[in-house]
Design a protein around this motif. Structure first.
Motif, mmCIF file in Angstrom:
data_model
loop_
_atom_site.group_PDB
_atom_site.id
_atom_site.type_symbol
_atom_site.label_atom_id
_atom_site.label_comp_id
_atom_site.label_asym_id
_atom_site.label_seq_id
_atom_site.Cartn_x
_atom_site.Cartn_y
_atom_site.Cartn_z
ATOM 1 N N ASP A 81 0.824 -1.213 0.000
ATOM 2 C CA ASP A 81 0.000 0.000 0.000
ATOM 3 C C ASP A 81 0.860 1.265 0.000
ATOM 4 O O ASP A 81 0.580 2.241 0.707
ATOM 5 N N LEU A 82 1.900 1.247 -0.808
ATOM 6 C CA LEU A 82 2.824 2.383 -0.867
ATOM 7 C C LEU A 82 2.149 3.609 -1.473
ATOM 8 O O LEU A 82 1.456 3.519 -2.489
ATOM 9 N N GLN A 83 2.377 4.753 -0.860
ATOM 10 C CA GLN A 83 1.915 6.029 -1.395
ATOM 11 C C GLN A 83 3.010 7.069 -1.201
ATOM 12 O O GLN A 83 3.655 7.117 -0.150
ATOM 13 N N VAL A 84 3.214 7.899 -2.221
ATOM 14 C CA VAL A 84 4.159 9.006 -2.158
ATOM 15 C C VAL A 84 3.387 10.274 -2.501
ATOM 16 O O VAL A 84 2.856 10.403 -3.606
ATOM 17 N N GLU A 85 3.325 11.197 -1.562
ATOM 18 C CA GLU A 85 2.512 12.399 -1.717
ATOM 19 C C GLU A 85 3.390 13.646 -1.711
ATOM 20 O O GLU A 85 4.255 13.805 -0.842
ATOM 21 N N VAL B 210 4.280 5.227 -9.176
ATOM 22 C CA VAL B 210 4.379 4.767 -7.792
ATOM 23 C C VAL B 210 3.658 3.430 -7.699
ATOM 24 O O VAL B 210 2.426 3.385 -7.753
ATOM 25 N N THR C 43 2.073 0.018 -5.985
ATOM 26 C CA THR C 43 1.425 -0.206 -4.690
ATOM 27 C C THR C 43 2.288 -1.068 -3.785
ATOM 28 O O THR C 43 2.107 -1.060 -2.570
ATOM 29 N N VAL D 194 5.826 9.685 2.553
ATOM 30 C CA VAL D 194 5.765 8.300 2.090
ATOM 31 C C VAL D 194 5.078 7.482 3.171
ATOM 32 O O VAL D 194 5.471 7.537 4.348
ATOM 33 N N THR D 195 4.062 6.723 2.777
ATOM 34 C CA THR D 195 3.366 5.853 3.720
ATOM 35 C C THR D 195 3.210 4.469 3.108
ATOM 36 O O THR D 195 3.246 4.305 1.883
ATOM 37 N N GLY D 196 3.030 3.468 3.976
ATOM 38 C CA GLY D 196 2.833 2.095 3.530
ATOM 39 C C GLY D 196 2.783 1.174 4.728
ATOM 40 O O GLY D 196 2.708 1.618 5.877
#
Length: 593
Positions: free
Chosen positions: A451-455, A468, A470, A492-494
């Motif tokens: 569930d990788l996210q880069v904002e 990006v 997932t 960055v979250t995951g």
């Protein structure tokens, strides 16, 4: 006058195994020219590479001499390395360097035709495909020489803190009388180790984050690929960002990079399922199979007794060894080691059957990975297109597919285009391949951030380019390029081993041009935007396609890029001041004859 284009410079810079997609291996690192009655002499070749972070900017300068008694019409061509774009071309006329200008294809063709009609020396360069560029040149007179310069940029891939760059030797192309290679490395972190494993006379100097390589040869060429690799300092969850503003009245260019270089919670890693898929068909005979067997054994050695494993070998048909996924305890591992060591290359390649077996084993796995070791030649597949594999992507479920590809660097992209969660790595020959095997083995059984996210959180962030995924496996990285006008928070979250991953940094955007150099980011952003727009052209209707093409032409002419819709043109009527001075390599690198 000969009417047969005969000067062919087949240039390539193939990365090691660390590229994010499959790589093309292309011959001809130095120039090669032939006329109707004999060869042209490659008098000099100089290669200068400036590596700035993950961006390599290459300038190739070469001198050719026509020792024949007749004029020779010339064509300069080369296949582009993976993820590269031409950014400039020039030739020397009457002792002066003349730079090709970039125009829309129709405008460039018109300028070229008019120059030819006026009897001028004209040249036209066009991007023939995604990986090939060609430049026509005027004829070399008897005893005449030609000095040309090519410039292009490419993105280096990375595996954790490891970086690499390869200059291929050129196969059986005649070596130039003199060849000089210079590479400047400007890392964004201190370099812990750097080496050139297969060119013992290459000299590496420097300390900290700055290193330089120099190599000179006379009449013998490289003999083997020049592989430069280095390791720089990292942290486990490595987030970095930078921005440059080349014009105070325009938005800045930003680069964001997140690398999963180490597992901060390795002690809580859950067991995983691994299927090793080994191609033993006749096309793998020799070095490819030997290297693939080494890779399979290294991957096997990284498993724990709590993991489950199976080996599927395939030639004319695909066969499992253990009869299904079994715990990787000592008896099972010993059986697989013996089967791997005894594998021999024979028969055709049922790649489709092998992938279906791997998918059937991993479809219900919570943490599954298939490591496919192949040359990508599915010779047992029926139908007109052997690469058109009939495999339902849902068969693999959430499992990852890591592909180690030998011998044929282009085939793997077609084989894996329709499959989910694919990471492809090319294994080159020689010493570079040894390094590749170890890196792929680590990647194949690596933990994964889910569930990788880069904002990029800011009021003025736009035109963001870069994908990006997932899921991000240990050793992989994400890179984004964007235009920004104010400071930006990068987050960055995951999820890793059930724990939340949260990393952030502030990207400070300069308000004015700082005059310290742009690190190549403007051109890098532009070529990635062009690549995304070129893909968009194929998806929209005719009216929308023309709007997109117009933007590509504008980007090509502004940033001097060869694209589907722009070309380079050289004519005698070009003003001498149309050429900017050399920005990377000294203008006096080679004599004019």
């Amino acid at each position: 006058m000969s009417r047969h284009p005969s000067l062919s410079l087949l240039m390539s810079f193939a990365c090691l195994c660390l590229a994010a997609t499959a790589f093309a291996r292309m011959a001809g690192a130095t120039g090669h020219a032939e006329g109707d009655v004999g060869p042209l002499r490659a008098a000099y070749g100089h290669v200068y590479v400036q590596i700035d972070g993950d961006l390599a900017r290459t300038t190739v300068t070469q001198v050719f001499v026509n020792d024949l008694s007749v004029p020779v019409e010339a064509t300069y061509g080369f296949p582009l390395p993976e993820d590269a774009a031409v950014t400039g071309f020039a030739e020397w006329r009457d002792g002066r360097k003349v730079e090709a200008r970039t125009e829309g294809k129709a405008v460039a063709r018109q300028a070229y035709d008019k120059a030819v009609a006026r009897g001028e020396r004209a040249a036209l360069g066009e991007k023939e495909s995604a990986d090939r560029f060609r430049m026509s040149l005027h004829a070399l007179p008897p005893g005449g020489s030609r000095k040309v310069e090519l410039r292009y940029v490419q993105t280096l891939s990375a595996l954790g803190g490891e970086r690499s760059f390869v200059f291929p030797a050129g196969g059986d192309r005649p070596a130039p009388s003199v060849l000089d290679v210079a590479i400047d490395v400007r890392a964004d972190r201190p370099i812990e180790a750097i080496e050139v494993p297969n060119q013992p006379d290459a000299r590496v100097s420097g300390t900290g984050a700055r290193r330089a390589l120099h190599l000179s040869r006379g009449r013998e060429g490289l003999g083997g690929d020049l592989a430069l690799r280095w390791r720089q300092e990292t942290v486990d969850l490595d987030l970095a960002a930078r921005a440059v503003r080349s014009d105070p009245d325009e938005p800045a260019f930003a680069e964001v990079r997140f690398a999963f270089t180490g597992d901060p919670w390795a002690e809580v890693r859950a067991p995983r399922d691994v299927v090793l898929v080994l191609d033993t068909s006749i096309s793998m005979a020799g070095a490819p199979l030997a290297r693939a067997k080494t890779l399979a054994l290294e991957a096997l050695g990284q498993l724990t007794s709590g993991d489950r494993v199976e080996l599927v070998t395939f030639a004319g048909e695909a066969r499992g060894v253990l009869g299904g996924l079994r715990f990787a305890d000592a008896p099972a591992v010993e059986v697989l080691k013996k089967r791997i060591a005894g594998a021999e290359a024979r028969g055709r390649s049922d790649l489709q059957g092998a992938l279906k077996q791997a998918g059937a084993l991993l479809g219900a796995s919570g943490d599954g990975v298939a490591l496919l070791m192949t040359d990508g030649q599915p010779t047992a597949t029926e139908g007109d297109d052997p690469f058109a594999l009939d495999i339902d992507p849902a068969l693999f479920g959430d499992a990852r597919l890591v592909v180690a590809q030998f011998t044929y660097p282009r085939g793997v992209s077609r084989l894996t285009a329709s499959l989910p969660n694919v990471t492809a790595r090319f294994v080159p020959d020689g010493a570079a391949g040894v390094f590749a095997v170890g890196a792929i083995a680590r990647l194949a059984v690596a933990p994964t951030i889910e569930d990788l996210q880069v904002e990029l959180d800011g009021p003025a962030v736009f035109m963001v380019h870069g994908a990006v995924p997932t899921r991000l496996a240990l050793g992989e990285h994400v890179r984004l390029l964007a235009r920004v006008d104010e400071d930006v928070w990068v987050r960055v979250t995951g999820v890793l081993h059930g724990k939340a991953v949260e990393v952030e940094t502030m990207l400070q955007v300069p308000t004015d041009a700082d005059g310290k150099g742009d690190h190549g980011l403007p051109v890098e952003w532009a070529r990635h935007r062009v690549a995304d727009l070129e893909a968009e052209v194929r998806r929209v209707d005719e009216a929308e396609a023309e709007v997109v093409a117009t933007e590509i032409r504008a980007l090509g002419t502004t940033y001097n890029l060869a694209t589907r819709f722009t070309s380079y043109v050289l004519t005698d009527s070009l003003a001498p001041d149309s050429l900017a001075p050399d920005s990377l390599a000294p203008d006096s690198l080679a004599p004019d004859s």
